[in-house]
Design an enzyme around this catalytic site. Sequence first.
Site, PDB file in Angstrom:
ATOM      1  CG  LEU A   9     -17.607  27.378  26.010  1.00  0.00           C
ATOM      2  CD1 LEU A   9     -16.780  27.143  27.030  1.00  0.00           C
ATOM      3  CD2 LEU A   9     -18.732  26.354  25.952  1.00  0.00           C
ATOM      4  NE  ARG A  16     -12.972  39.669  37.389  1.00  0.00           N
ATOM      5  CZ  ARG A  16     -12.072  39.648  36.651  1.00  0.00           C
ATOM      6  NH1 ARG A  16     -11.353  40.696  36.499  1.00  0.00           N
ATOM      7  NH2 ARG A  16     -11.310  38.782  35.971  1.00  0.00           N
ATOM      8  CB  THR A  81     -15.400  26.689  30.932  1.00  0.00           C
ATOM      9  OG1 THR A  81     -14.331  26.151  31.869  1.00  0.00           O
ATOM     10  CG2 THR A  81     -15.277  28.366  31.013  1.00  0.00           C
ATOM     11  CG  ASP A 104     -15.168  35.536  27.806  1.00  0.00           C
ATOM     12  OD1 ASP A 104     -14.735  34.649  27.241  1.00  0.00           O
ATOM     13  OD2 ASP A 104     -15.030  35.749  29.192  1.00  0.00           O
ATOM     14  CD  GLU A 154      -8.452  28.580  34.709  1.00  0.00           C
ATOM     15  OE1 GLU A 154      -9.056  29.734  34.544  1.00  0.00           O
ATOM     16  OE2 GLU A 154      -8.310  27.983  33.575  1.00  0.00           O
ATOM     17  CG  ASN A 169      -6.521  28.109  27.771  1.00  0.00           C
ATOM     18  OD1 ASN A 169      -6.900  28.067  26.703  1.00  0.00           O
ATOM     19  ND2 ASN A 169      -7.478  27.934  28.821  1.00  0.00           N
ATOM     20  NE  ARG A 333     -33.310  63.936  10.565  1.00  0.00           N
ATOM     21  CZ  ARG A 333     -34.471  64.610  10.660  1.00  0.00           C
ATOM     22  NH1 ARG A 333     -34.603  65.851  10.461  1.00  0.00           N
ATOM     23  NH2 ARG A 333     -35.300  63.707  10.857  1.00  0.00           N
ATOM     24  CB  ALA A 380     -28.315  82.230   4.452  1.00  0.00           C
TER      25      ALA A 380
END
Length: 466
Positions: A9, A16, A81, A104, A154, A169, A333, A380
């Site tokens: 899901l 938020r 959900t 998530d 919930e 959960n 690099r 150098a």
Amino acid sequence: MSTPVAVVLAAGKGTRMRSSQPKVLHEIAGRPMLAWVLDAARDAGCKEILVIVGHGQDDVRAAFADQQDLVWVVQEEQRGTGHALLQAAPFLRDEARVLVLSGDVPLVRAETLRALLEAAERGWGALAVADLDDPGRLGRVLVAPNGGLDRIVEYADASEEERAIRRINAGLYALRAPTVFDDLDQIDTDNAQGELYLTDAVGGAVRAGRAMTLVNLDDPAEAFGINDRSDLARAHRALLDRKAAQLMAAGVTVLEPERTVIEPGVTVAADTIIHPQVSLLGTTCIGEGCTIHQGAWIQDSNVADGAVIKPYSVLDHATVGPRAAAGPFARLRPGAELGEAAAVGNFVEVKNARLGPGAKAGHLTYLGDADIGARANIGAGVVTCNYDGERKHRTVIGERAFVGSDTMLVAPVSIGDHAVTGAGSVITQDVANGALGIGRARQRTIADWQARRAAASRAKPEKEQD
Ligand code: UD1
Ligand code: CA
């Protein structure tokens, strides 16, 4: 047993997070959180993964465009959900074991998913629960007298007493299709958020007499759901801590794990010492007995046994040979290669250039598009002038060559074996083996300079003052 199918899901907006980016693309430990969930599903044996997308779906799909085992299922409107899982119904008409995961909840491990599948075999389904010290706003799990699930409430709908429950959960389930869709058909939006809750369908399955087994997560971090930026930071840290713990168990010293970033794709061999504030990223591979000093930042690079990376060096797609050394403040690099026991010192930048075994460049140097022979010494301030404004050109330096300080090597150019360049030279022509190349203005010395200046100023009449 049939091969399980995963449904992830991932359609929610993640309000938020306060972000223009879809929540599941926010990165932890260097990858979008969704990537970790997909890996766990694959490692648990899922050959097919349905990903429910909606909010920002184009971006989400683009981020995983190369992954062939994903089936994208669109949830146009995000109505909860339960509604999200319903979108998978047309793809799951036949009997199937279904792992339902949350995009998530990224720290879930494949072992846990396998445990969920096994537990579901003993009844009808299973869900992952954890006892958290700080259960936040996660759904609370109410346990029936027989030890199985009663229902999930919930946070937004919970009473004070229910909120005091620490068992939550995790949002990870092993369920069965197509039966679960019958349970989903029964749920409504009569709750604080006005959504269709998957958790209500799970409760409905229990009321219909189907056994839901609780699987306790040993590592509560697996239950971390990410709803805001502080959850993101906590999950990121937990994933890194898990990696550091694995390395330490395998014989790596990580002096201050809480101040170190070692991404999960990195490998480090035993007896290497990692100082604080080091970042080891991507597919970096560090050999045995290396020392990585404070502040080194190393991305997708290989560091061979016994090498030393001194403080605040930056390595990006670079290769460091056995017992070679870089830094402090070195920059390697892409395409930089240090041979065995080669060394580059402070403020040395190397790009697409190879230093042979034992070659050295101690200070303030740019080596780009160059081949440097074994045991050559680069003084150098040496610069390979590799770019003419249109194209890049190579510089070749022979074995044991001595390139004097402040030599500008105007490429394409080559310096032979054992050849020398005079300090301060601008070298535009090849220097043969064993030769000295010198290209600079001859020095003039003017004797008694200060005395002459004084005499000259006495000869000038003083300016009148008014
Ligand atoms: C959900 C659970 C909660 C559990 C928690 C675990 C429900 C009702 N609640 O709460 O019990 O403790 O996860 O982390 O299931 N999503 C969609 N479409 C939607 C809504 C959500 O795809 O319409 C996705 C989200 O992108 C997210 C996942 O489902 O990846 C969970 O949704 P979210 O809204 O974060 O649920 P929580 O409130 O965290
Ligand atoms: Ca969530």
